[in-house]
Scaffold this motif. Structure first.
Motif, PDB file in Angstrom:
ATOM      1  N   GLU B 114       7.580 -50.052 -18.750  1.00  0.00           N
ATOM      2  CA  GLU B 114       8.422 -50.274 -19.329  1.00  0.00           C
ATOM      3  C   GLU B 114       9.535 -51.152 -18.969  1.00  0.00           C
ATOM      4  O   GLU B 114       9.968 -52.162 -19.525  1.00  0.00           O
ATOM      5  N   GLU B 134       7.794 -42.337 -27.912  1.00  0.00           N
ATOM      6  CA  GLU B 134       9.142 -42.527 -27.022  1.00  0.00           C
ATOM      7  C   GLU B 134       8.897 -43.918 -26.543  1.00  0.00           C
ATOM      8  O   GLU B 134       9.845 -44.652 -26.418  1.00  0.00           O
ATOM      9  N   ARG B 135       7.889 -44.332 -26.353  1.00  0.00           N
ATOM     10  CA  ARG B 135       7.567 -45.811 -25.545  1.00  0.00           C
ATOM     11  C   ARG B 135       7.829 -46.854 -26.655  1.00  0.00           C
ATOM     12  O   ARG B 135       8.420 -47.876 -26.437  1.00  0.00           O
ATOM     13  N   GLN B 137      10.003 -46.584 -28.583  1.00  0.00           N
ATOM     14  CA  GLN B 137      11.710 -46.895 -28.914  1.00  0.00           C
ATOM     15  C   GLN B 137      12.174 -48.169 -27.913  1.00  0.00           C
ATOM     16  O   GLN B 137      13.144 -48.825 -28.132  1.00  0.00           O
ATOM     17  N   VAL B 138      11.381 -48.375 -26.799  1.00  0.00           N
ATOM     18  CA  VAL B 138      12.028 -49.144 -25.888  1.00  0.00           C
ATOM     19  C   VAL B 138      11.238 -50.480 -25.762  1.00  0.00           C
ATOM     20  O   VAL B 138      11.683 -51.359 -25.248  1.00  0.00           O
ATOM     21  N   THR B 175       0.266 -38.201 -10.046  1.00  0.00           N
ATOM     22  CA  THR B 175       1.681 -37.660 -10.067  1.00  0.00           C
ATOM     23  C   THR B 175       2.225 -38.358 -11.200  1.00  0.00           C
ATOM     24  O   THR B 175       2.499 -39.419 -11.352  1.00  0.00           O
ATOM     25  N   GLY B 176       2.961 -37.600 -12.291  1.00  0.00           N
ATOM     26  CA  GLY B 176       3.645 -37.973 -13.546  1.00  0.00           C
ATOM     27  C   GLY B 176       2.872 -38.644 -14.438  1.00  0.00           C
ATOM     28  O   GLY B 176       3.402 -38.848 -15.463  1.00  0.00           O
ATOM     29  N   SER B 177       1.458 -38.438 -14.616  1.00  0.00           N
ATOM     30  CA  SER B 177       0.633 -38.825 -15.438  1.00  0.00           C
ATOM     31  C   SER B 177       0.596 -37.822 -16.935  1.00  0.00           C
ATOM     32  O   SER B 177       0.942 -36.825 -16.687  1.00  0.00           O
ATOM     33  N   THR B 178       0.222 -38.533 -17.901  1.00  0.00           N
ATOM     34  CA  THR B 178       0.255 -37.531 -19.048  1.00  0.00           C
ATOM     35  C   THR B 178      -1.086 -36.562 -18.997  1.00  0.00           C
ATOM     36  O   THR B 178      -0.867 -35.335 -19.174  1.00  0.00           O
ATOM     37  N   ASP B 194      -1.039 -40.107  -5.623  1.00  0.00           N
ATOM     38  CA  ASP B 194      -0.920 -41.520  -5.749  1.00  0.00           C
ATOM     39  C   ASP B 194      -1.882 -42.310  -6.438  1.00  0.00           C
ATOM     40  O   ASP B 194      -1.139 -43.040  -7.511  1.00  0.00           O
TER      41      ASP B 194
END
Lengths: 217, 294
Positions: B114, B134-135, B137-138, B175-178, B194
């Motif tokens: 983003e 959500e994505r 939106q930006v 890490t942090g992935s859907t 990572d």
């Protein structure tokens, strides 16, 4: 942002993991670091060499490389395969922080006037007694500010294990950032506040210790 | 003597050029498809549109993944990334009259897609970028140009057969992935790393029980270790990959959608699939229907 607050238990659990990591690694680093410092100022030449080699090697190794050894290299060699991730994290961060603790304490030991140790030796104390009753108590007092800095840096360093399988605060932050692309800045702020609170606890503890040990002088 | 030296030099040049030709031929295989670059593309677009600006400039910055075999991958010695996403990028660039070698490839990771679009670091993001509300939106997201689903990669002797079996096991992803969030919701302990290759390593050495992400990526890894790894369970999520563009240029949506629809019709889409994701042995699926632009 709603996502973060309606799932705040996940945030708290993640910071609890950070706290566990920091406390376990901190204890490990303090014990190993004190031992290393004692070896470095001690009378046995072999131990002095061993300790200073450890300090040189580990202090010059990035934490990320340390983690690669513990999390990737060791399991590939068949070591630490069944070990819980929290323990592996403690090993990596603890081993990495120990030399910094050792150097902070050694600077404290050097700050103790030579006459103190000589007086202790004059009344017949052994090296161990001398360290335990005379030198180290004064050395710890002088070491409190640099030790606090070391422990604060270590607490923030625990975030490195976010990419080594541990769901601590930084990993959880990335989870929320990924789900809420429209709210990233606020999520960063929430997790930054969490880290600030943790670090402030250590700072306040250090201030308290300094005050208490000052009165004892 | 002089003549001999000349002969040697000539022979050397000949050998060198033959080798170079061989090298080129080899590279062409990896570089994927040849695309038809439009001539005078700039005239096709109205003045003032972003497409016109890009076509006039003759270059475009496209953000792709560098660590997902089949989707978007760039090895240490490669000049350009390869995979299905870069192929889609080439198709889009060709429509603007931009040749593949004039594309500026930029590595985007999941966390900065983003930001890169918002700051104009890239013009397009084609990086296994799932479409979400959500994505949208930006940033703008046109698509889906590909639909996949999350599966599990396990050791060949693993007991995990259905999604219910993951409860209480340790499953790794990025890490942090859907994907990691989804598997956590299924009751597994999430283990974030990572990169996908680090995660595969953990499965291979037995530290974690499984790896999870989009099936297409898993198939690529299973193909690398056919005796040790297998892909299991029915896809349990739907990821709709979209092309990201800056929300400041909403006119790009219609262009991206139409260009990809054309590629789906004339077979470029299928051809792009076959030389990338198709290599792992999966059949080329029906292209997905693109969302209409707002």
């Amino acid at each position: 942002m709603d996502d973060v607050f309606s799932n705040f238990d996940l945030v708290l659990k993640a910071f609890w993991m950070t706290v566990q990591l920091a406390v376990l690694s901190g204890v490990a680093a303090m014990v190993l670091g004190t031992l290393l410092a004692a070896m470095r100022v001690g009378p046995v030449a072999v131990l002095r060499t061993v300790a200073s080699t450890y300090v040189t090697v580990v202090r010059n190794t990035p934490l990320l490389v340390m983690c690669v050894f513990v999390f990737f290299a060791a399991p590939n060699l068949g070591l630490l395969v069944g070990t819980p991730f929290l323990v592996k994290g403690t090993i990596a961060v603890g081993l990495y922080t120990a030399p910094f603790v050792a150097e902070a304490i050694r600077s404290g030991v050097n700050a103790v006037p030579l006459g103190q140790a000589e007086a202790a030796r004059a009344i017949g104390m052994t090296f161990a007694q001398n360290m335990r009753h005379v030198v180290l108590p004064q050395a710890f007092r002088a070491s409190v500010p640099p030790l606090a800095s070391t422990l604060i840096a270590m607490t923030k360093n625990t975030s490195v294990v976010a990419v080594f399988g541990i769901m601590e605060a930084t990993a959880r932050m990335r989870y929320f950032v990924n789900r809420n692309a429209d709210d990233t800045i606020l999520i960063f702020v929430v997790f930054a506040i969490g880290y600030i609170l943790l670090v402030e606890l250590i700072s306040l503890g250090a201030v308290g210790l300094e005050r208490r040990w000052k009165a004892a002088r | 003597m002089r003549l001999t030296r000349l002969k040697v030099a000539a022979a050397a040049v000949l050998v060198a050029s033959t080798l170079a030709a061989c090298g080129d031929a080899g590279d062409d295989d990896d570089k994927g498809l040849d695309v038809d670059v439009q001539d005078n593309a700039a005239e096709e677009f109205d003045a003032g549109t972003r497409m016109r600006e890009l076509a006039d400039a003759g270059s475009i910055k496209i953000g792709v993944k560098y660590d997902q075999p089949g989707i978007g991958f760039k090895g240490a010695t490669d000049d350009t990334p390869v995979g299905f996403d870069p192929e889609i990028g080439k198709i889009l660039a060709a429509d603007l009259g931009i040749a593949p070698e004039d594309i500026d490839w930029v590595e985007t990771i999941s966390a900065n897609r983003e930001a890169f679009l918002q700051k104009g670091e890239v013009d397009l993001v084609i990086a296994s970028y799932s479409i979400t509300d959500e994505r949208r939106q930006v940033v703008g997201q046109a698509g889906p140009y590909y639909v996949t689903g999350q599966q599990l990669l396990v050791k060949s002797d693993s007991d995990i057969e259905s999604i219910e079996d993951v409860k209480g096991t340790e499953v790794c992803s990025v890490t942090g992935s859907t994907s990691l969030a989804n598997i956590e919701a299924e009751g597994a302990t999430p283990r974030g790393f990572d990169t996908y290759s680090e995660c595969v390593d953990q499965v291979l050495n037995g530290t974690v029980d499984a790896m999870t992400t989009d099936g297409a990526i898993l198939l690529g890894y299973a193909a690398e270790h056919p005796d040790e790894l297998k892909v299991v369970v029915e896809p349990f999520s739907e990821e709709r990959y979209g092309v990201g563009y800056s929300i400041d240029h909403p006119e790009m949506c219609d262009w991206i959608t139409e260009t990809i629809e054309d590629a789906q019709e004339d077979g470029d889409w299928a051809a792009a699939f076959e030389v990338t994701l198709g290599k792992s042995g999966v059949e080329t699926p029906e292209p997905p229907a693109m969302d209409p632009c707002a």
